[in-house]
Design a protein around this motif. Structure first.
Motif, PDB file in Angstrom:
ATOM      1  N   MET A   1       0.852  -1.193   0.000  1.00  0.00           N
ATOM      2  CA  MET A   1       0.000   0.000   0.000  1.00  0.00           C
ATOM      3  C   MET A   1       0.890   1.246   0.000  1.00  0.00           C
ATOM      4  O   MET A   1       1.894   1.307   0.728  1.00  0.00           O
ATOM      5  CB  MET A   1      -0.900   0.011   1.236  1.00  0.00           C
ATOM      6  CG  MET A   1      -1.846   1.184   1.296  1.00  0.00           C
ATOM      7  SD  MET A   1      -2.894   1.111   2.769  1.00  0.00           S
ATOM      8  CE  MET A   1      -4.066   2.408   2.378  1.00  0.00           C
ATOM      9  N   LYS A   2       0.525   2.222  -0.818  1.00  0.00           N
ATOM     10  CA  LYS A   2       1.301   3.462  -0.907  1.00  0.00           C
ATOM     11  C   LYS A   2       0.431   4.642  -0.474  1.00  0.00           C
ATOM     12  O   LYS A   2      -0.707   4.793  -0.929  1.00  0.00           O
ATOM     13  CB  LYS A   2       1.811   3.664  -2.328  1.00  0.00           C
ATOM     14  CG  LYS A   2       2.744   2.566  -2.812  1.00  0.00           C
ATOM     15  CD  LYS A   2       3.235   2.836  -4.223  1.00  0.00           C
ATOM     16  CE  LYS A   2       4.149   4.039  -4.282  1.00  0.00           C
ATOM     17  NZ  LYS A   2       4.697   4.237  -5.638  1.00  0.00           N
ATOM     18  N   GLU A  44      -0.771  12.537  11.092  1.00  0.00           N
ATOM     19  CA  GLU A  44      -1.108  11.555  12.122  1.00  0.00           C
ATOM     20  C   GLU A  44      -2.016  10.466  11.562  1.00  0.00           C
ATOM     21  O   GLU A  44      -1.806   9.276  11.822  1.00  0.00           O
ATOM     22  CB  GLU A  44      -1.789  12.249  13.305  1.00  0.00           C
ATOM     23  CG  GLU A  44      -2.297  11.313  14.393  1.00  0.00           C
ATOM     24  CD  GLU A  44      -1.209  10.490  15.050  1.00  0.00           C
ATOM     25  OE1 GLU A  44      -1.499   9.362  15.471  1.00  0.00           O
ATOM     26  OE2 GLU A  44      -0.063  10.973  15.148  1.00  0.00           O
ATOM     27  N   GLN A  45      -3.028  10.846  10.758  1.00  0.00           N
ATOM     28  CA  GLN A  45      -3.942   9.845  10.220  1.00  0.00           C
ATOM     29  C   GLN A  45      -3.232   8.926   9.234  1.00  0.00           C
ATOM     30  O   GLN A  45      -3.464   7.714   9.208  1.00  0.00           O
ATOM     31  CB  GLN A  45      -5.136  10.522   9.543  1.00  0.00           C
ATOM     32  CG  GLN A  45      -6.303   9.594   9.301  1.00  0.00           C
ATOM     33  CD  GLN A  45      -6.822   9.000  10.602  1.00  0.00           C
ATOM     34  OE1 GLN A  45      -7.185   9.720  11.528  1.00  0.00           O
ATOM     35  NE2 GLN A  45      -6.855   7.683  10.695  1.00  0.00           N
ATOM     36  N   ALA A  46      -2.335   9.504   8.430  1.00  0.00           N
ATOM     37  CA  ALA A  46      -1.570   8.693   7.484  1.00  0.00           C
ATOM     38  C   ALA A  46      -0.686   7.688   8.220  1.00  0.00           C
ATOM     39  O   ALA A  46      -0.586   6.520   7.821  1.00  0.00           O
ATOM     40  CB  ALA A  46      -0.723   9.606   6.595  1.00  0.00           C
ATOM     41  N   VAL A  47      -0.060   8.117   9.303  1.00  0.00           N
ATOM     42  CA  VAL A  47       0.789   7.224  10.086  1.00  0.00           C
ATOM     43  C   VAL A  47      -0.046   6.126  10.742  1.00  0.00           C
ATOM     44  O   VAL A  47       0.366   4.961  10.805  1.00  0.00           O
ATOM     45  CB  VAL A  47       1.587   8.020  11.141  1.00  0.00           C
ATOM     46  CG1 VAL A  47       2.343   7.076  12.073  1.00  0.00           C
ATOM     47  CG2 VAL A  47       2.564   8.967  10.467  1.00  0.00           C
ATOM     48  N   VAL A  53      -2.036  -1.098   8.608  1.00  0.00           N
ATOM     49  CA  VAL A  53      -1.823  -2.000   7.477  1.00  0.00           C
ATOM     50  C   VAL A  53      -0.553  -2.834   7.662  1.00  0.00           C
ATOM     51  O   VAL A  53      -0.506  -4.012   7.316  1.00  0.00           O
ATOM     52  CB  VAL A  53      -1.762  -1.193   6.168  1.00  0.00           C
ATOM     53  CG1 VAL A  53      -1.402  -2.095   4.993  1.00  0.00           C
ATOM     54  CG2 VAL A  53      -3.106  -0.510   5.920  1.00  0.00           C
ATOM     55  N   GLY A  54       0.480  -2.192   8.185  1.00  0.00           N
ATOM     56  CA  GLY A  54       1.707  -2.929   8.461  1.00  0.00           C
ATOM     57  C   GLY A  54       2.766  -2.821   7.387  1.00  0.00           C
ATOM     58  O   GLY A  54       3.938  -2.591   7.677  1.00  0.00           O
ATOM     59  N   ASP A  55       2.389  -2.990   6.125  1.00  0.00           N
ATOM     60  CA  ASP A  55       3.380  -2.957   5.051  1.00  0.00           C
ATOM     61  C   ASP A  55       3.207  -1.740   4.151  1.00  0.00           C
ATOM     62  O   ASP A  55       3.601  -1.758   2.985  1.00  0.00           O
ATOM     63  CB  ASP A  55       3.306  -4.230   4.210  1.00  0.00           C
ATOM     64  CG  ASP A  55       1.932  -4.407   3.559  1.00  0.00           C
ATOM     65  OD1 ASP A  55       1.004  -3.664   3.931  1.00  0.00           O
ATOM     66  OD2 ASP A  55       1.802  -5.285   2.678  1.00  0.00           O
ATOM     67  N   ALA A  56       2.625  -0.673   4.668  1.00  0.00           N
ATOM     68  CA  ALA A  56       2.389   0.533   3.879  1.00  0.00           C
ATOM     69  C   ALA A  56       3.670   1.352   3.744  1.00  0.00           C
ATOM     70  O   ALA A  56       4.552   1.316   4.599  1.00  0.00           O
ATOM     71  CB  ALA A  56       1.293   1.380   4.510  1.00  0.00           C
TER      72      ALA A  56
END
Length: 257
Positions: A1-2, A44-47, A53-56
């Motif tokens: 995920m990007k 903050e929301q992006a983090v 997700v774990g692998d973003a």
């Protein structure tokens, strides 16, 4: 995920402002600088999504002169993986359509699943950049969100509308959201994360490589509002107040004459 989060460096709102000699923006000398408050909620929301997700992979983008790199380091310390600095000493002269065009041009071939921006910047306050960027990329946008959830490629948000009304809006990724006060509580970067941020990639790109749209507006003049005289307080019985008010309206406007 990007994931992409866009931030802006703005003056501390406690600063003493004065209009620049050009008459089209404020004087930037002797100001303290910080991350735009609404963008802190976006970071903050992006983090949080990255952690969920774990692998973003999370990129933070900022447009401006060399000075904005200091603000970008805070976003990196909060949890962004890398920074992209669009070098532009004249960013303040660009209108929202141009800024959105720069962001869209950078993001166009990167296949970001989610893009986060602040609702608006504290200095310009147009609230246009985020939604214009989404329009240029041909993806859905949801503005002024105060609640966010992501699962299985879909987002569910709660928007804040005028009058205290809130609405639930859903969309499929890729999508862009603009973040409002109350969405979350931005974290304070810890000292270890601040040290780690110094080693993260911070790539600089010349704005000329990304600016593909022409300005549609320009700032003609900036000025402080003209100070007006103080108000007039009327005292007495209601009947007397009515008579006084009518007399004042007659003298000031001639409407009731």
């Amino acid at each position: 995920m990007k994931i992409l989060v866009c931030i802006k460096q703005v003056p501390d709102m406690e600063s003493k402002f004065k209009v620049a000699a050009s008459g089209k923006w404020y004087d930037t000398a002797d100001l303290a600088w910080r991350m735009n408050e609404y963008d802190e909620y976006a970071v903050e929301q992006a983090v949080q999504v990255k952690e969920q997700v774990g692998d973003a992979d999370l990129t933070v983008l900022c447009i401006g002169g060399e000075r904005v790199k200091e603000t970008m380091k805070k976003a990196l310390a909060m949890g962004c993986d890398r920074g992209v600095h669009v070098a532009d000493d004249k960013a303040a002269e660009k209108e929202p359509f141009e800024i959105a065009g720069i962001i869209a041009e950078f993001a166009r071939d990167k296949q970001f699943d989610l893009i986060f921006t602040g609702m608006q910047s504290q200095d310009r306050g147009s609230a246009q950049v985020g939604v214009l960027t989404a329009e240029m990329l041909g993806i859905p946008s949801i503005s002024t969100i105060v609640q966010f959830a992501y699962a299985d490629g879909r987002i569910e948000t709660r928007r804040e509308l005028e009058g205290g009304v809130k609405s639930i809006v859903k969309a499929a990724a890729p999508a862009l959201v603009t973040c409002q006060l109350g969405l979350n509580t931005p974290r304070y970067p810890t000292l270890p994360n601040i040290m780690k941020a110094k080693k993260k990639e911070l790539l600089s790109l010349p704005v000329a490589d990304l600016l593909k749209v022409d300005a549609r507006q320009e700032t003609g003049k900036m000025y402080f509002p003209v100070k007006k005289g103080g108000g007039l307080v009327l005292e007495g019985e209601i009947g007397q107040l009515v008579d006084q008010l009518i007399q004042i309206l007659k003298e000031k406007t001639g409407v009731l004459a």
